[in-house]
Design an enzyme around this catalytic site. Structure first.
Site, PDB file in Angstrom:
ATOM      1  N   VAL A  21     -18.484 -26.748   3.793  1.00  0.00           N
ATOM      2  CA  VAL A  21     -19.149 -25.798   2.753  1.00  0.00           C
ATOM      3  C   VAL A  21     -20.694 -25.414   3.891  1.00  0.00           C
ATOM      4  O   VAL A  21     -21.444 -24.264   2.826  1.00  0.00           O
ATOM      5  CB  VAL A  21     -20.234 -27.452   2.195  1.00  0.00           C
ATOM      6  CG1 VAL A  21     -21.592 -27.108   1.008  1.00  0.00           C
ATOM      7  CG2 VAL A  21     -19.566 -28.687   1.723  1.00  0.00           C
ATOM      8  N   LYS A  59      -9.713  -5.730  11.069  1.00  0.00           N
ATOM      9  CA  LYS A  59     -10.589  -5.164  10.166  1.00  0.00           C
ATOM     10  C   LYS A  59     -11.518  -4.859  10.335  1.00  0.00           C
ATOM     11  O   LYS A  59     -12.174  -4.016  10.006  1.00  0.00           O
ATOM     12  CB  LYS A  59      -9.918  -5.454   8.858  1.00  0.00           C
ATOM     13  CG  LYS A  59      -9.032  -5.222   7.445  1.00  0.00           C
ATOM     14  CD  LYS A  59     -10.249  -6.681   5.890  1.00  0.00           C
ATOM     15  CE  LYS A  59      -8.336  -5.684   5.136  1.00  0.00           C
ATOM     16  NZ  LYS A  59      -9.142  -6.591   3.945  1.00  0.00           N
ATOM     17  N   SER A  77       0.621  -1.195   0.286  1.00  0.00           N
ATOM     18  CA  SER A  77       0.592   0.023   0.304  1.00  0.00           C
ATOM     19  C   SER A  77       0.704   1.294  -0.128  1.00  0.00           C
ATOM     20  O   SER A  77       0.098   2.540  -0.100  1.00  0.00           O
ATOM     21  CB  SER A  77      -0.855  -0.097   1.417  1.00  0.00           C
ATOM     22  OG  SER A  77      -1.528  -1.341   1.249  1.00  0.00           O
ATOM     23  N   ASN A  79     -16.978 -23.951  -1.764  1.00  0.00           N
ATOM     24  CA  ASN A  79     -15.375 -23.977  -0.589  1.00  0.00           C
ATOM     25  C   ASN A  79     -15.829 -25.528   0.120  1.00  0.00           C
ATOM     26  O   ASN A  79     -16.363 -26.470   0.108  1.00  0.00           O
ATOM     27  CB  ASN A  79     -16.671 -22.844   0.808  1.00  0.00           C
ATOM     28  CG  ASN A  79     -15.291 -22.816   1.702  1.00  0.00           C
ATOM     29  OD1 ASN A  79     -14.379 -22.296   0.974  1.00  0.00           O
ATOM     30  ND2 ASN A  79     -15.446 -22.419   2.915  1.00  0.00           N
ATOM     31  N   ARG A  80     -14.100 -25.437   0.564  1.00  0.00           N
ATOM     32  CA  ARG A  80     -13.933 -26.369   0.907  1.00  0.00           C
ATOM     33  C   ARG A  80     -15.300 -26.767   1.927  1.00  0.00           C
ATOM     34  O   ARG A  80     -15.364 -28.187   2.303  1.00  0.00           O
ATOM     35  CB  ARG A  80     -12.399 -26.769   1.648  1.00  0.00           C
ATOM     36  CG  ARG A  80     -12.231 -27.886   2.672  1.00  0.00           C
ATOM     37  CD  ARG A  80     -10.472 -27.694   3.162  1.00  0.00           C
ATOM     38  NE  ARG A  80     -10.399 -26.397   3.694  1.00  0.00           N
ATOM     39  CZ  ARG A  80      -9.464 -25.541   4.499  1.00  0.00           C
ATOM     40  NH1 ARG A  80      -7.837 -26.383   3.967  1.00  0.00           N
ATOM     41  NH2 ARG A  80      -8.978 -24.194   5.352  1.00  0.00           N
ATOM     42  N   ASP A 100     -12.516  -3.641  -0.343  1.00  0.00           N
ATOM     43  CA  ASP A 100     -12.607  -5.064  -1.249  1.00  0.00           C
ATOM     44  C   ASP A 100     -12.988  -5.229  -1.914  1.00  0.00           C
ATOM     45  O   ASP A 100     -12.189  -5.714  -3.405  1.00  0.00           O
ATOM     46  CB  ASP A 100     -12.446  -6.066  -0.056  1.00  0.00           C
ATOM     47  CG  ASP A 100     -10.923  -5.699   0.797  1.00  0.00           C
ATOM     48  OD1 ASP A 100      -9.536  -4.825   0.609  1.00  0.00           O
ATOM     49  OD2 ASP A 100     -10.842  -5.879   2.191  1.00  0.00           O
TER      50      ASP A 100
END
Ligand code: ATR
Length: 287
Positions: A159, A73, A24, A156-157, A109
């Site tokens: 679920v 965040k 950044s 996704n791995r 993002d």
């Protein structure tokens, strides 16, 4: 032109832990210099226990803007005066603007990724998009994509995490969203009629540079691949896509456009994206 630090220089920074490898400062200082603005952007390593002090310090010192990265965040939200709807949904803030004595929180993002796709000729408007992963990055990206895409698939791995994310999105948006695992059957079936495939998992990141969740046979020449992993610069997925003649949008584009969005929030001026891109490519990161 390089800014000469003076008594009038305005200070910006990124906070996180670790922070020393953040790109950044490179992106933002290039932008400030290009527009000849008397501003400087640095990086602060901040421990979890110091987040509150940091934001008090931001107010006291008149630091005009911060980017926030892992692991702060979510933590910063409690110390802000206001956050936008995206940040509320994501429970994640990556940009703080110190404006008129108030600290305002945003998440750039997802919007950064959306803009990266659009500016690189792969507008998701009306398209079917497959997302690999259901973590923080996937949440931010799907939140923005679903507002323009026609259909979203979250694979996704774990679920149950894909299910949770899809349900949260469905509560907010009236769009077609389905889920699946990372099994070869699910991947093959879901990709077969998709337009864009976006990897948000860390698979393929250094040091596991030979790993990819997608077998090259499942890639189609009329789709676009984006991998948010940019270290190495070309992941296995990106290499396979290039060999198969598939259009690729670099993960660095997400970084550039989320930075551009932050710059625009802070300064009210259009970010010099080309300059930011050039600065980052000159770093030769992860190649
Ligand atoms: P980020 O904020 O970068 O999204 P995260 O919230 O920890 O980080 O999410 C990481 C994502 O990468 C998750 O979707 C994770 O899958 P699980 O939910 O099953 O954990 C995915 N991921 C990480 N390593 C993976 C691997 N080796 N194979 C498949 N998916 C992986």
């Amino acid at each position: 032109m390089t800014v000469t630090i003076s008594g009038k220089t305005q200070v910006y920074a990124v906070i996180g832990d670790p922070i020393e490898h953040s790109l950044s400062p490179v992106i933002q200082n290039a932008a400030f210099n290009a527009l000849n603005m008397n501003c400087v952007y640095t990086a602060f390593r901040v421990k979890n226990s110091d987040v509150a002090n940091t934001l008090t310090g931001m107010r006291a010192l008149g630091i005009m803007g911060l980017n926030v990265t892992m692991p702060h965040k979510e933590t910063v939200i409690a110390y802000l005066d206001w956050i936008d709807d995206t940040a509320k949904f994501l429970k994640s803030v990556n940009t703080i603007h110190h404006k008129d004595g108030k600290l305002l929180g945003y998440s750039t993002d997802g919007t950064g990724t959306l803009r990266a796709l659009k500016e690189n000729g792969s507008d998701p408007q009306g398209k079917k998009v497959v997302i690999l992963g259901a973590g923080g990055a996937a949440r931010a990206i799907t939140y923005s994509l679903i507002q323009e895409a026609d259909e979203l698939v979250v694979l996704n791995r774990t679920v149950s995490k894909a299910k949770e994310l899809a349900e949260a999105l469905k509560r907010k948006f009236n769009k077609k969203i389905s889920i699946g695992s990372l099994s070869s059957n699910d991947i093959k079936e879901k990709i077969s009629d998709s337009d864009i495939l976006l990897n948000t998992t860390s698979v393929g990141m250094k040091p596991n540079i030979n790993q990819s969740l997608i077998s090259p046979d499942n890639l189609k020449s009329d789709m676009t691949i984006m991998d948010i992993v940019y270290n190495p610069y070309e992941t296995q997925l990106v290499k396979d896509a290039k060999v198969a003649g598939v259009k690729v949008v670099s993960g660095l584009e997400m970084l550039i456009y989320q930075g551009a969005a932050a710059f625009e929030i802070w300064t009210g001026q259009q970010a010099p994206v080309q300059v930011m891109r050039k600065a980052i490519l000159e770093q030769n990161i992860g190649v």
